[in-house]
Design a protein around this motif. Sequence first.
Motif, PDB file in Angstrom:
ATOM      1  N   ILE A 128       0.866  -1.182   0.000  1.00 27.10           N
ATOM      2  CA  ILE A 128       0.000   0.000   0.000  1.00 27.10           C
ATOM      3  C   ILE A 128       0.908   1.240   0.000  1.00 27.10           C
ATOM      4  O   ILE A 128       2.049   1.165   0.432  1.00 27.10           O
ATOM      5  CB  ILE A 128      -0.902   0.080   1.264  1.00 27.10           C
ATOM      6  CG1 ILE A 128      -0.212  -0.633   2.429  1.00 27.10           C
ATOM      7  CG2 ILE A 128      -2.290  -0.416   0.999  1.00 27.10           C
ATOM      8  CD1 ILE A 128      -0.255   0.064   3.671  1.00 27.10           C
ATOM      9  N   LEU A 139       0.088   4.958   5.133  1.00 26.13           N
ATOM     10  CA  LEU A 139      -1.004   4.879   6.113  1.00 26.13           C
ATOM     11  C   LEU A 139      -2.203   5.665   5.572  1.00 26.13           C
ATOM     12  O   LEU A 139      -2.047   6.795   5.110  1.00 26.13           O
ATOM     13  CB  LEU A 139      -0.538   5.483   7.443  1.00 26.13           C
ATOM     14  CG  LEU A 139      -1.593   5.593   8.536  1.00 26.13           C
ATOM     15  CD1 LEU A 139      -1.946   4.214   9.100  1.00 26.13           C
ATOM     16  CD2 LEU A 139      -1.103   6.500   9.661  1.00 26.13           C
ATOM     17  N   ILE A 144      -7.622   6.973  12.752  1.00 29.88           N
ATOM     18  CA  ILE A 144      -7.737   6.064  11.600  1.00 29.88           C
ATOM     19  C   ILE A 144      -8.452   4.781  12.013  1.00 29.88           C
ATOM     20  O   ILE A 144      -8.545   4.464  13.190  1.00 29.88           O
ATOM     21  CB  ILE A 144      -6.340   5.694  11.035  1.00 29.88           C
ATOM     22  CG1 ILE A 144      -5.528   4.925  12.092  1.00 29.88           C
ATOM     23  CG2 ILE A 144      -5.581   6.911  10.563  1.00 29.88           C
ATOM     24  CD1 ILE A 144      -4.535   3.999  11.470  1.00 29.88           C
ATOM     25  N   GLY A 162      -7.924  -2.103   9.029  1.00 28.46           N
ATOM     26  CA  GLY A 162      -8.541  -3.330   8.518  1.00 28.46           C
ATOM     27  C   GLY A 162      -7.609  -4.495   8.734  1.00 28.46           C
ATOM     28  O   GLY A 162      -6.627  -4.389   9.456  1.00 28.46           O
TER      29      GLY A 162
HETATM   30  P1  ADP Z   1       3.077  -6.623   4.627  1.00 28.22           P
HETATM   31  O1  ADP Z   1       3.122  -8.086   4.270  1.00 28.22           O
HETATM   32  O2  ADP Z   1       3.586  -5.716   3.565  1.00 28.22           O
HETATM   33  O3  ADP Z   1       3.684  -6.336   5.975  1.00 28.22           O
HETATM   34  P2  ADP Z   1       0.303  -6.557   5.636  1.00 28.22           P
HETATM   35  O4  ADP Z   1      -0.697  -7.276   4.810  1.00 28.22           O
HETATM   36  O5  ADP Z   1       0.754  -7.174   6.923  1.00 28.22           O
HETATM   37  O6  ADP Z   1       1.529  -6.219   4.685  1.00 28.22           O
HETATM   38  O7  ADP Z   1      -0.242  -5.081   5.999  1.00 28.22           O
HETATM   39  C1  ADP Z   1      -0.588  -4.171   4.992  1.00 28.22           C
HETATM   40  C2  ADP Z   1      -2.100  -4.147   4.805  1.00 28.22           C
HETATM   41  O8  ADP Z   1      -2.742  -3.455   5.860  1.00 28.22           O
HETATM   42  C3  ADP Z   1      -2.533  -3.381   3.568  1.00 28.22           C
HETATM   43  O9  ADP Z   1      -2.505  -4.173   2.402  1.00 28.22           O
HETATM   44  C4  ADP Z   1      -3.946  -2.915   3.912  1.00 28.22           C
HETATM   45  O10 ADP Z   1      -4.941  -3.696   3.282  1.00 28.22           O
HETATM   46  C5  ADP Z   1      -4.047  -3.135   5.415  1.00 28.22           C
HETATM   47  N1  ADP Z   1      -4.592  -1.966   6.131  1.00 28.22           N
HETATM   48  C6  ADP Z   1      -5.580  -2.007   7.039  1.00 28.22           C
HETATM   49  N2  ADP Z   1      -5.894  -0.788   7.512  1.00 28.22           N
HETATM   50  C7  ADP Z   1      -5.088   0.098   6.883  1.00 28.22           C
HETATM   51  C8  ADP Z   1      -4.933   1.534   6.943  1.00 28.22           C
HETATM   52  N3  ADP Z   1      -5.647   2.323   7.766  1.00 28.22           N
HETATM   53  N4  ADP Z   1      -3.971   2.099   6.147  1.00 28.22           N
HETATM   54  C9  ADP Z   1      -3.200   1.321   5.329  1.00 28.22           C
HETATM   55  N5  ADP Z   1      -3.318  -0.038   5.238  1.00 28.22           N
HETATM   56  C10 ADP Z   1      -4.257  -0.661   5.992  1.00 28.22           C
END
Ligand code: ADP
Length: 262
Positions: free
Chosen positions: A176, A179, A206, A209
Motif C-alpha cells: 500500500i 497509512l 484512523i 482493517g
Molecule cells: P506486509 O506483508 O507488507 O507487511 P500486511 O498485509 O501485513 O503487509 O499489511 C498491509 C495491509 O494493511 C494493507 O494491504 C492494507 O490492506 C491493510 N490496512 C488495514 N488498515 C489500513 C490503513 N488504515 N492504512 C493502510 N493499510 C491498511
Amino acid sequence: MIPHLIADARKIVIKFGSNILAGQDGRINPAFLHEFAQGAAGFIQAGKQVVIVSSGAQVAGLSTMEKWSRKKDLHYKQALCAVGQVELMDVWRRAFGAHDLRIGQILLTQDDFGDPLRTLNMRNTLFTLVDEGIVPIINENDTVAVEEIKIGDNDTLAAQSAVLWSADLLILLSDIDGLYNKNPKEYSDAELVNEVRDITQVRGMISMGGTNNFGTGGIATKLDAAQRVVSYGIPMILAHGGKPKVLEALAAGTQRGTAFLT
Ligand code: ADP
C-alpha cells in the motif's frame, strides 16, 4: 519530506513484506528483487549503508515444495521456511551479486533481543558486515521460532533491528502507498496520511482493517514499529514496495508514502 529523510540518512534499514516479494502467481519475483538491489546499490555508491529485513521464506518455500501447500501442521510450516529461506537468499545473492555486492544472512528470534550478550553479538556482527561493505539480510528464524518465542511479524523485527544498529531511517515497503485514514483495500475513498508527528493521536483518527494474502501484521504492527523507532529518534517511511524503482522514486520525491517524524 521523504526525499529529505532519505538524503539525511546514512544508515538505512529497509523491510520487505511478503506480499510484494511474490508475483501474481504467488511465487518469489526475482525481477523485482533485482530492480530493488539496483536501487540499494545506488544508495551504497552514494555513501549510504543498507540493512535489509526480508520476509518471504514461506512464499519461497511454497514455490519449491508445492505439494506441501495444504499442510497446516506447524512442523511442515517450519520445514517449508527452512527450504524457502535458502531459495530466498539465493535470489537475493544473485540480485546483489549483479552489482558486485555480497550479502550476509542473519536469522533472529525474539529471545535474541532479550539477552544482553546475544544482543551485543548481533550488534557487532551487523556493524562488521556493513563496515566490510556487505549487505546484511535479516529474517526471523522460523525453524526455531515456535509461537511462544516468535517476534511474529517482520515490522517489529525491522524496528528492533533499526534500534539495535542505531539506524538513521527505517523504510517499510508494503503493498500500500502508506497509512490511510481507513483500509484502502476496503474503502476506495480512503485518504493517504502524508506525515505523522504524533502516533498516539493518529491511532485515534484512523481505522485499521485486516492483513493481506501473505501479510502477517497488517497496519497495526507498522504503527507499533513507527512508535518504537520514533521513540529512539529514528524516523520511518511506509511506502509501496511494488512500484517501479521504488528507492530511486522515493529519494526523488516522485513516489508518495507516509513519513513518521521524530
Ligand atoms: P506486509 O506483508 O507488507 O507487511 P500486511 O498485509 O501485513 O503487509 O499489511 C498491509 C495491509 O494493511 C494493507 O494491504 C492494507 O490492506 C491493510 N490496512 C488495514 N488498515 C489500513 C490503513 N488504515 N492504512 C493502510 N493499510 C491498511
